[in-house]
Write an enzyme that holds these catalytic residues in place. Structure first.
Site, PDB file in Angstrom:
ATOM      1  N   HIS A 149     -10.940  17.634  -9.867  1.00  0.00           N
ATOM      2  CA  HIS A 149     -11.229  16.981  -8.586  1.00  0.00           C
ATOM      3  C   HIS A 149     -10.083  16.016  -8.291  1.00  0.00           C
ATOM      4  CE1 HIS A 149     -12.891  14.571  -5.512  1.00  0.00           C
ATOM      5  NE2 HIS A 149     -13.299  13.592  -6.281  1.00  0.00           N
ATOM      6  N   CYS A 167     -18.861  14.473  -5.176  1.00  0.00           N
ATOM      7  CA  CYS A 167     -17.599  15.205  -5.434  1.00  0.00           C
ATOM      8  C   CYS A 167     -17.755  16.291  -6.500  1.00  0.00           C
ATOM      9  CB  CYS A 167     -16.498  14.236  -5.835  1.00  0.00           C
ATOM     10  SG  CYS A 167     -16.264  12.931  -4.632  1.00  0.00           S
ATOM     11  N   ASN A 183      -8.467  12.369  -1.262  1.00  0.00           N
ATOM     12  CA  ASN A 183      -9.699  12.814  -1.918  1.00  0.00           C
ATOM     13  C   ASN A 183     -10.596  13.492  -0.871  1.00  0.00           C
ATOM     14  OD1 ASN A 183     -12.229  13.047  -3.044  1.00  0.00           O
ATOM     15  ND2 ASN A 183     -12.242  11.003  -3.959  1.00  0.00           N
TER      16      ASN A 183
HETATM   17  O1  UT7 Z   1     -14.486  11.025  -5.775  1.00  0.00           O
HETATM   18  C1  UT7 Z   1     -14.749   9.803  -6.385  1.00  0.00           C
HETATM   19  C2  UT7 Z   1     -14.240   8.728  -5.481  1.00  0.00           C
HETATM   20  N1  UT7 Z   1     -13.830   7.498  -6.012  1.00  0.00           N
HETATM   21  C3  UT7 Z   1     -12.823   7.304  -6.886  1.00  0.00           C
HETATM   22  O2  UT7 Z   1     -12.267   8.196  -7.460  1.00  0.00           O
HETATM   23  C4  UT7 Z   1     -12.397   5.886  -7.088  1.00  0.00           C
HETATM   24  C5  UT7 Z   1     -11.808   5.621  -8.438  1.00  0.00           C
HETATM   25  N2  UT7 Z   1     -11.056   4.382  -8.398  1.00  0.00           N
HETATM   26  C6  UT7 Z   1      -9.772   4.328  -7.974  1.00  0.00           C
HETATM   27  O3  UT7 Z   1      -9.198   5.341  -7.623  1.00  0.00           O
HETATM   28  C7  UT7 Z   1      -9.078   2.996  -8.012  1.00  0.00           C
HETATM   29  O4  UT7 Z   1      -9.954   2.035  -8.549  1.00  0.00           O
HETATM   30  C8  UT7 Z   1      -8.592   2.511  -6.610  1.00  0.00           C
HETATM   31  C9  UT7 Z   1      -7.405   3.365  -6.149  1.00  0.00           C
HETATM   32  C10 UT7 Z   1      -9.697   2.608  -5.597  1.00  0.00           C
HETATM   33  C11 UT7 Z   1      -8.128   1.065  -6.690  1.00  0.00           C
HETATM   34  O5  UT7 Z   1      -7.120   0.922  -7.668  1.00  0.00           O
HETATM   35  P1  UT7 Z   1      -7.237  -0.240  -8.772  1.00  0.00           P
HETATM   36  O6  UT7 Z   1      -5.995  -0.194  -9.559  1.00  0.00           O
HETATM   37  O7  UT7 Z   1      -8.513  -0.031  -9.524  1.00  0.00           O
HETATM   38  O8  UT7 Z   1      -7.259  -1.543  -7.890  1.00  0.00           O
HETATM   39  P2  UT7 Z   1      -8.380  -2.674  -7.800  1.00  0.00           P
HETATM   40  O9  UT7 Z   1      -9.560  -2.187  -7.025  1.00  0.00           O
HETATM   41  O10 UT7 Z   1      -8.652  -3.243  -9.162  1.00  0.00           O
HETATM   42  O11 UT7 Z   1      -7.626  -3.760  -6.944  1.00  0.00           O
HETATM   43  C12 UT7 Z   1      -6.435  -4.417  -7.434  1.00  0.00           C
HETATM   44  C13 UT7 Z   1      -5.896  -5.291  -6.329  1.00  0.00           C
HETATM   45  C14 UT7 Z   1      -6.958  -6.187  -5.711  1.00  0.00           C
HETATM   46  O12 UT7 Z   1      -6.336  -7.417  -5.363  1.00  0.00           O
HETATM   47  P3  UT7 Z   1      -6.531  -8.721  -6.282  1.00  0.00           P
HETATM   48  O13 UT7 Z   1      -7.998  -8.995  -6.296  1.00  0.00           O
HETATM   49  O14 UT7 Z   1      -5.984  -8.329  -7.622  1.00  0.00           O
HETATM   50  O15 UT7 Z   1      -5.714  -9.744  -5.568  1.00  0.00           O
HETATM   51  C15 UT7 Z   1      -7.345  -5.470  -4.454  1.00  0.00           C
HETATM   52  O16 UT7 Z   1      -7.835  -6.337  -3.444  1.00  0.00           O
HETATM   53  O17 UT7 Z   1      -5.404  -4.484  -5.263  1.00  0.00           O
HETATM   54  C16 UT7 Z   1      -6.017  -4.869  -4.040  1.00  0.00           C
HETATM   55  N3  UT7 Z   1      -6.182  -3.675  -3.201  1.00  0.00           N
HETATM   56  C17 UT7 Z   1      -5.227  -3.246  -2.375  1.00  0.00           C
HETATM   57  N4  UT7 Z   1      -4.012  -3.717  -2.074  1.00  0.00           N
HETATM   58  C18 UT7 Z   1      -3.266  -3.026  -1.169  1.00  0.00           C
HETATM   59  C19 UT7 Z   1      -7.243  -2.833  -3.147  1.00  0.00           C
HETATM   60  N5  UT7 Z   1      -6.990  -1.844  -2.264  1.00  0.00           N
HETATM   61  C20 UT7 Z   1      -5.758  -2.074  -1.760  1.00  0.00           C
HETATM   62  C21 UT7 Z   1      -4.948  -1.405  -0.836  1.00  0.00           C
HETATM   63  N6  UT7 Z   1      -3.726  -1.907  -0.565  1.00  0.00           N
HETATM   64  N7  UT7 Z   1      -5.348  -0.283  -0.206  1.00  0.00           N
END
Ligand code: UT7
Length: 368
Positions: free
Chosen positions: A254, A114, A284
């Site tokens: 970005h 990215c 993204n």
């Molecule tokens: O260009 C670079 C590309 N990458 C990035 O920029 C990624 C950077 N990271 C992020 O943007 C965030 O970490 C995410 C948006 C991907 C995820 O958000 P988060 O607040 O960090 O969530 P998490 O991964 O810590 O997950 C929290 C909970 C989990 O459930 P439990 O284990 O707490 O029960 C996940 O399983 O949310 C759950 N979860 C979802 N729930 C509903 C993860 N994805 C989803 C979803 N819908 N799509």
């Protein structure tokens, strides 16, 4: 005196096909509310059949050339920054070169995830400033939807397809590209990766069975890294140019996650109104996110001539960096360019060449 590298044209191309959060709810266990509150994304564009990384890149490039009033044959260098090229080789940039009829240009792909658009902008600008070239096309183009596991809710909600392009031109007028900061931390390589399909893990029935040909991401860790380096790179690039943040009219980050952007703005103590955000409509789009956001910022009157703008990004690698530019706009020229005619000429030229190669092959085959 060495020339300055000015951004004199810009263009974007996104697929018409819109995928909303509500439609995603029917594919994976997610919700519109979760996606908006965790990322700021409402919808993204998905490439249709036949639409490719190079076709989106070519469309954006022709729009940028038209705006700059530059003939494709005047382009010396094409850099396509991408993580979702048409194929491993040849470079997607070569397909773009052929499609737009830039027959005098060198062309290569740049892989810095990215952050790729910022790396490419730096490479092209410095080639212009050194005097080795006069005109460059810098393109960020992605079809990441083809590498996403639509069963993996951690990743499939984030990415979108699209392309954005800049024309860079040499001029003795001060301004344009003012400097950059390019960094990487390869110790975080496994945080965001597409493991299979390269020489380390060639594609095989096993890699397909394991889903290693899909994007894999440890979102939390990438998020933590991003919030740290976005503010750090912005500060560094501004200081390097002997300026301070008050001298910056706009930051175009970005578009990975609205929360990352807001956290960076807070730690920089920079007003959110002077940060370009359009992640809600495109998700993204990786290397394409900054040039797409720039096109919309110009359209919305957020960028004016003389403005100092910071582009800042992070991505797989892990890579990160920032570039500082002073906005110029098209250079004054008298001629009129008709890109549609060029597209037609380029297609005809490409078909003629293909047929000629076939005839040549047939003649040599007969006389061998
Ligand atoms: O260009 C670079 C590309 N990458 C990035 O920029 C990624 C950077 N990271 C992020 O943007 C965030 O970490 C995410 C948006 C991907 C995820 O958000 P988060 O607040 O960090 O969530 P998490 O991964 O810590 O997950 C929290 C909970 C989990 O459930 P439990 O284990 O707490 O029960 C996940 O399983 O949310 C759950 N979860 C979802 N729930 C509903 C993860 N994805 C989803 C979803 N819908 N799509």
């Amino acid at each position: 005196m060495s020339p300055y590298a000015h951004i004199t044209g810009w263009g974007m191309a996104v697929p018409e096909n819109v995928l909303t959060n509500f439609e995603l709810e029917k594919i994976v266990a997610t919700s519109d509310e979760w996606i908006i509150s965790h990322s700021g994304i409402r919808e993204r564009r998905i490439a249709q059949d036949g639409q490719t990384c190079s076709s989106l890149a070519s469309e954006a490039a022709l729009k940028a050339l038209e705006l700059a009033n530059v003939y494709p044959t005047d382009v010396d260098l094409i850099i396509v920054a991408t993580s979702s090229p048409d194929q491993i080789f040849p470079a997607t940039a070569c397909s773009v070169q052929d499609a737009i009829g830039a027959k005098n240009a060198g062309a290569f792909d740049l892989s810095a995830a990215c952050t790729g658009f910022i790396y490419a902008l730096d490479m092209a600008s410095n080639a212009i400033r050194s005097g080795s070239i006069k005109t460059a096309l810098v393109i960020g183009s992605e079809t990441l939807s083809r590498f996403v596991n639509w069963q993996d809710r951690n990743t499939c909600i984030l990415f979108g397809d699209g392309a954005g392009a800049f024309v860079l031109q040499a001029s003795q007028e001060p301004g344009g590209f003012l400097g950059s900061v390019l960094r990487s931390d390869g110790s975080g390589a496994d945080l965001l990766t597409l493991p299979a399909g390269g020489s380390k893990q060639p594609a095989s029935p096993t890699t397909v069975k394991n889903g290693s040909h899909y994007i894999q991401m440890k979102g939390r860790e990438v998020f933590r890294f991003a919030t740290r380096v976005m503010a750090q790179s912005t500060t560094e690039v501004v200081q390097k140019a002997n300026l301070n943040l008050q001298d910056i009219q706009l930051i175009v980050p970005h578009q990975a996650n609205q929360r990352i952007i807001e956290t960076a703005a807070k730690s920089l103590n920079f007003p959110l109104e002077r940060i370009m955000i359009n992640i809600d409509r495109y998700g993204n789009t990786s290397t394409a996110s900054i040039p797409i956001a720039v096109c919309e910022a110009v359209q919305n009157g957020k960028i004016n001539q003389g403005d100092r703008i910071v582009f800042v990004a992070f991505g797989a690698g892990l890579t990160y960096g920032a570039a500082l530019v002073q906005w110029s706009g098209p250079l004054p020229v008298k001629r009129k360019v008709h890109p549609a005619r060029y597209r037609w000429f380029a297609r005809l030229r490409s078909l003629t060449l293909r047929w000629w190669r076939r005839i040549e092959g047939w003649i040599w085959g007969k006389h061998a």
